[in-house]
Design an enzyme around this catalytic site. Structure first.
Site, PDB file in Angstrom:
ATOM      1  N   SER A 159       0.849  -1.195   0.000  1.00 12.14           N
ATOM      2  CA  SER A 159       0.000   0.000   0.000  1.00 12.14           C
ATOM      3  C   SER A 159       0.882   1.241   0.000  1.00 12.14           C
ATOM      4  O   SER A 159       2.086   1.162   0.316  1.00 12.14           O
ATOM      5  CB  SER A 159      -0.886  -0.011   1.256  1.00 12.14           C
ATOM      6  N   TYR A 199      -4.178  -0.574   9.838  1.00 14.35           N
ATOM      7  CA  TYR A 199      -3.925  -0.819   8.418  1.00 14.35           C
ATOM      8  C   TYR A 199      -2.491  -0.399   8.067  1.00 14.35           C
ATOM      9  O   TYR A 199      -1.769  -1.140   7.382  1.00 14.35           O
ATOM     10  CB  TYR A 199      -4.929  -0.029   7.581  1.00 14.35           C
TER      11      TYR A 199
END
Length: 253
Positions: free
Chosen positions: A145, A158
């Site tokens: 990410s 996250y």
């Protein structure tokens, strides 16, 4: 040179491959020649995907379960082996995100994100690597990410998990490169998916993001497919432990 990207005869397992980014990557791998083993959380889009993949002349099989549970993650690779007799490519795509301010976030939410986004990748990759060592080759592609590089906001679990994904990618590559197994990751930029819908619906946040992307647009799931085929194919045999940002230039802004 196109033969270097040909995946004919390969078996690719894609977790969360029935939706969003995972679905786009799985279909892309099938178009490049791979047969698919798709591990899902539920039955969303399963019949539609089966029809599409078989229409390409490829084989596809499914299994379902909650990969945040260690026993399911540990058994998932065996299910692929039972279905196809081998695993050549593992795409660790399944993941989740919980948004809340740091001071209001629950410990349960933290743990659920870490279990699925990070721990499951460790278990799946370890089990797949054992099979790949015996086969003499293999490819593992993790989905990282932008928050593998940055801190983000309102998503500490996250962010921690995706930093961890980058770390696992490098650690596995260090141990398995001499066994002809390549472990790399794709770090998508801001992609139009269900996960990013809340951000895109926030006009202020959406404009902030767009103003920083040199490409001037949100990414599409199709923008990630070429990178996945490259990392799954023999074209990337000397690429290992790399985090490939596909972000429209976000990180260099």
């Amino acid at each position: 040179m196109l033969h270097m990207f040909d995946l004919t005869g390969k078996v690719a397992m894609v977790t969360g491959g029935n939706m969003g980014i995972g679905n786009a990557l799985a279909i892309g791998l099938a178009k490049a020649g791979a047969d698919l083993f798709i591990y899902t959380y539920d039955q969303t889009n399963v019949e539609e995907m089966k029809k599409e993949v078989e229409g390409l002349g490829r084989k596809i099989a499914f299994a379902s379960g909650d990969l945040s549970k260690e026993e399911n993650a540990m058994a998932a690779i065996d299910e692929c082996i039972k279905a196809f007799g081998k695993i050549d490519i593992l795409v660790n795509n399944a993941g989740t995100i919980k948004r809340s301010p740091l001071l209001e976030g629950s410990n349960a939410d933290w743990q659920s994100v870490i279990d699925l986004n990070l721990s499951s990748i460790y278990y799946l990759s370890k089990c797949a690597a054992k099979e790949m060592v015996n086969q003499g080759e293999g490819k593992i592609i993790n989905i990282a990410s932008m928050l593998s590089f940055q801190g983000g906001k309102f998503v500490p679990s996250y962010t921690a998990s995706k930093h961890g994904v980058a770390g696992l990618t490098k650690a596995f590559a260090n141990e398995l490169a001499d066994k002809n197994i390549q472990i790399n990751a794709i770090a998508p930029g801001y992609i139009e998916t269900a996960n990013t819908a809340p951000i895109r619906a926030d006009e202020k946040r959406n404009n902030e993001i767009l103003s920083r992307i040199p490409a001037g647009r949100w990414g599409q799931t199709s923008d990630l497919v070429g990178g996945a085929i490259f990392l799954a194919s023999s074209a990337s045999n000397y690429v290992n432990g790399h985090i490939l940002a596909i972000d429209g230039g976000w990180l260099v802004r």
